[in-house]
Design an enzyme around this catalytic site. Structure first.
Site, PDB file in Angstrom:
ATOM      1  CG  ASP A 105      -1.859   1.145   1.311  1.00 36.05           C
ATOM      2  OD1 ASP A 105      -1.725   2.080   0.501  1.00 36.05           O
ATOM      3  OD2 ASP A 105      -2.744   1.138   2.195  1.00 36.05           O
ATOM      4  CB  SER A 184      -3.941  13.657 -13.940  1.00 31.65           C
ATOM      5  OG  SER A 184      -5.185  13.875 -14.577  1.00 31.65           O
ATOM      6  CE1 TYR A 197      -6.739  11.279 -10.033  1.00 29.91           C
ATOM      7  CE2 TYR A 197      -7.283  12.941 -11.688  1.00 29.91           C
ATOM      8  CZ  TYR A 197      -6.653  11.759 -11.331  1.00 29.91           C
ATOM      9  OH  TYR A 197      -5.927  11.058 -12.274  1.00 29.91           O
ATOM     10  CB  CYS A 198      -7.926  19.020  -9.630  1.00 34.13           C
ATOM     11  SG  CYS A 198      -9.061  18.565 -10.965  1.00 34.13           S
ATOM     12  CB  ALA A 199      -6.021  19.478  -4.698  1.00 34.68           C
ATOM     13  CB  SER A 200      -3.941  14.611  -5.175  1.00 33.66           C
ATOM     14  OG  SER A 200      -4.611  14.055  -6.302  1.00 33.66           O
ATOM     15  CE  LYS A 201      -3.030  11.675 -10.272  1.00 28.02           C
ATOM     16  NZ  LYS A 201      -1.972  10.634 -10.244  1.00 28.02           N
TER      17      LYS A 201
END
EC number: 1.1.1.-
Length: 342
Positions: A105, A184, A197-201
């Site tokens: 993980d 991404s 998701y956008c913030a993490s990428k």
């Protein structure tokens, strides 16, 4: 200091314009010459050791096969054991001399240390690290009841990459290796329901751009920003606001509509070519770059279009979003013009 900033505010735009007019053409010619050299003398990964996270499906799986075809030794990492072992067996059939499947993980620091250490102990070296593991939370921020349930987006997408890089970087530096970052297009382009998701990428892209500056020529960094690629995510597997992974094809239809889905194989081939050339960035497919340019120069318009397409009117169900209606029209068009095959 304020007076200095005023002077810089006045001079810097003029200097920037001058530099673009005078030096930019020369800069582009030099880039073209370097690109030609990289194409002529691309890296041979045969015999090199490659770690790929999120290797049980999607881009990670396809990259395992591409590296295998080129004769690389593989350490494949995923949290799902059964599909991982299946991919490992196929990668050997494709040509990899040896594949080491490792169930782990990436959101856990100890697991990342364990599989990097196991790879180096088994193969004696590490040349490429492909940080690919990720999840896609898909919901409106306002719908969250417990914000702590959103943490997997950063734990897996961002910290999972950071942990792997932390433990792998001493070995990559020793063998002048490369980090392949599967980010991404969403790291550059905002999209409703994909805030985390956008913030993490975006965080991943900024982190590795900074690392590339710090590493210099010791470790290469290729940042990949794909569009929609055939994977569990593109088939509707998302993380809910409760932190659970579910398959929701209706939500998938609303979010992705008629956007083209690229095959994982095609995307992996493009990534492989880019990595062997030593590219700094890859936007795949190319039209992602056009969308990013539109966002830079017409940010208000792109945000308005995203909201207009993907969000239904207040008090209307999600399926009333314009994106889903466009998809319905496309399906009807295909049905009308389809012919039976004999």
């Amino acid at each position: 200091m304020d007076s200095i900033n005023k002077i810089i505010n006045f001079l810097f735009p003029l200097l920037t314009l001058y530099a673009l007019l005078v030096f930019y053409p020369t800069y582009q010619r030099l880039k073209s010459a370097v690109s030609i050299c990289r194409n002529l003398f691309s890296e041979n990964v045969a015999g090199k050791v490659v770690v790929i996270t999120g290797a049980a499906s999607g881009i990670g799986e396809a990259l395992a096969y591409e590296y295998g075809k080129r004769g690389a030794y593989l350490a494949l990492v995923d949290i799902r054991g059964e599909p991982l072992f299946h991919v490992a067996a196929l990668a050997e059939l494709y040509g990899s001399p040896e594949v080491l499947p490792l169930v782990a993980d990436v959101s856990k620091l100890q697991d990342c240390e364990r599989f990097i250490r196991a790879t180096v102990l088994h193969f004696g070296r590490l040349d490429h690290l492909v940080t690919n593991a990720g999840v896609a939370p898909l919901y409106f921020f306002a719908d969250i009841e417990d914000v702590s349930k959103a943490s997997p987006a950063m734990d897996i997408n961002f910290w999972g990459s950071v942990y792997c890089t932390f433990f792998a970087s001493p070995y990559l530096k020793k063998f002048r290796g490369r980090i392949v970052v599967i980010a991404s297009g969403c790291g550059y382009i905002a999209s409703p329901r994909l805030s985390f998701y956008c913030a993490s990428k975006a965080a991943v892209i900024a982190f590795y751009e900074t690392l590339r500056t710090e590493f210099g020529s010791d470790i290469g960094v290729t940042i990949v920003a794909p569009g929609i690629v055939d994977s569990e995510m593109s088939r509707g597997k998302f993380m809910t606001k409760d932190g659970k992974l579910v398959v929701d094809k209706e939500l998938r239809d609303v979010q992705m509509s008629v956007l083209p889905v690229e095959s994982a194989e095609r995307c992996a081939k493009a990534i492989m070519r880019s990595v062997c050339r030593g590219d700094r960035y890859l936007l795949e497919p190319d039209w992602i770059g056009c969308v990013i340019l539109l966002k830079v120069f017409c940010s208000e318009a792109t945000e308005w279009v995203a909201r207009w397409l993907l969000i239904a009117r207040p008090k209307f169900p999600m399926m009333e979003a314009l994106s889903n209606k466009i998809l319905d029209v496309a399906h009807a068009f295909n049905s009308f013009f389809s012919f039976p095959h004999y």
